[in-house]
Write an enzyme that holds these catalytic residues in place. Sequence first.
Site, mmCIF file in Angstrom:
data_model
loop_
_atom_site.group_PDB
_atom_site.id
_atom_site.type_symbol
_atom_site.label_atom_id
_atom_site.label_comp_id
_atom_site.label_asym_id
_atom_site.label_seq_id
_atom_site.Cartn_x
_atom_site.Cartn_y
_atom_site.Cartn_z
ATOM 1 C CB THR A 6 -0.882 0.036 1.255
ATOM 2 O OG1 THR A 6 -0.019 0.136 2.396
ATOM 3 C CG2 THR A 6 -1.743 -1.208 1.369
ATOM 4 C CG ASP B 67 15.332 -0.255 1.646
ATOM 5 O OD1 ASP B 67 15.860 0.159 2.702
ATOM 6 O OD2 ASP B 67 14.179 -0.700 1.590
ATOM 7 C CG ASP C 29 17.097 -3.385 2.933
ATOM 8 O OD1 ASP C 29 16.914 -3.762 4.102
ATOM 9 O OD2 ASP C 29 16.277 -3.583 2.017
HETATM 10 C C1 PRP Z 1 12.073 4.252 4.152
HETATM 11 C C2 PRP Z 1 12.683 5.588 4.509
HETATM 12 C C3 PRP Z 1 11.482 6.379 4.956
HETATM 13 C C4 PRP Z 1 10.389 5.856 4.054
HETATM 14 C C5 PRP Z 1 10.171 6.836 2.944
HETATM 15 O O1 PRP Z 1 11.851 3.511 5.295
HETATM 16 O O2 PRP Z 1 13.698 5.508 5.459
HETATM 17 O O3 PRP Z 1 11.137 6.195 6.313
HETATM 18 O O4 PRP Z 1 10.865 4.616 3.494
HETATM 19 O O5 PRP Z 1 9.100 6.469 2.154
HETATM 20 P P1 PRP Z 1 7.762 7.337 2.083
HETATM 21 O O6 PRP Z 1 8.171 8.765 1.951
HETATM 22 O O7 PRP Z 1 7.102 6.827 0.832
HETATM 23 O O8 PRP Z 1 6.941 7.069 3.301
HETATM 24 P P2 PRP Z 1 11.309 1.998 5.216
HETATM 25 O O9 PRP Z 1 9.823 1.998 5.244
HETATM 26 O O10 PRP Z 1 11.956 1.303 4.053
HETATM 27 O O11 PRP Z 1 11.767 1.391 6.584
HETATM 28 P P3 PRP Z 1 13.269 1.099 7.123
HETATM 29 O O12 PRP Z 1 13.931 2.433 7.374
HETATM 30 O O13 PRP Z 1 13.000 0.344 8.378
HETATM 31 O O14 PRP Z 1 13.990 0.281 6.064
HETATM 32 N N1 URA Z 2 12.644 4.296 0.956
HETATM 33 C C1 URA Z 2 13.935 4.111 0.602
HETATM 34 O O1 URA Z 2 14.745 3.642 1.415
HETATM 35 N N2 URA Z 2 14.314 4.450 -0.636
HETATM 36 C C2 URA Z 2 13.457 4.970 -1.541
HETATM 37 O O2 URA Z 2 13.866 5.253 -2.675
HETATM 38 C C3 URA Z 2 12.119 5.153 -1.149
HETATM 39 C C4 URA Z 2 11.736 4.813 0.112
#
Ligand code: PRP
Ligand code: URA
Length: 209
Positions: A108, A200, A203
Amino acid sequence: MSKVHVMDHPLIQHKVSLMRDKETGPKEFRELLSEISTLMAYEVTRDLPLKTVEIETPICRAQTKVIAGKKLAIVPILRAGLGMVDGIMSLVPAAKIGHIGLYRDPNTLEPVEYYCKLPADAEEREILLVDPMLATGGSASAAISFLKRRGCKNIKLVCLIAAPEGTSRVQADHNDVDIFVAAMDEKLNDHGYIIPGLGDAGDRLFGTK
Ligand code: PRP
Ligand code: URA
């Protein structure tokens, strides 16, 4: 309308390029994010209030300026925001740290909250909300709403790379929150990843993929 500040200092641009490179491993990625966060903190704290104090130099007494004791809190959005904390703390070591745990549902793209712990006096502090990636803006917007429900009024959002979709979303939802970014990228792909971005961030920071 809130402002979007793009911090395109040559040192920042150079380091962001190194982070984007897929050959850059977690150790260097973490170091670069920390260094860029320090450089960004220098600009983000530009409007901290000062007060005059009297001191004695080896030559004479002098009236000079120090930070007026403004209380700061750094709030990383977990996980990837953690990578920005040490770099900012190196300039403002007295800041307190809160944590907001959010992850983006891969289907989503909506943020899912799983943890929150803020300083007890968070509402009295200027909050630097930090997350390297501002993609759809859903996570940042939800985190800001949460901070506001806890009474926080003075919030700045500090990100490494933003997509225009993300800054527009945050500005639409929170027109009192200024956004500081090191790079404004082109757009999102169909999976909500920033193009060109860096992949990411969580990661790459923690070596989980
Ligand atoms: C990533 C990033 C932000 C989010 C951005 O986190 O660090 O928090 O995605 O995406 P958005 O602007 O579309 O909400 P993620 O959900 O991958 O979690 P993580 O940091 O635990 O890997
Ligand atoms: N979260 C990430 O870590 N990278 C992106 O490009 C978008 C969301």
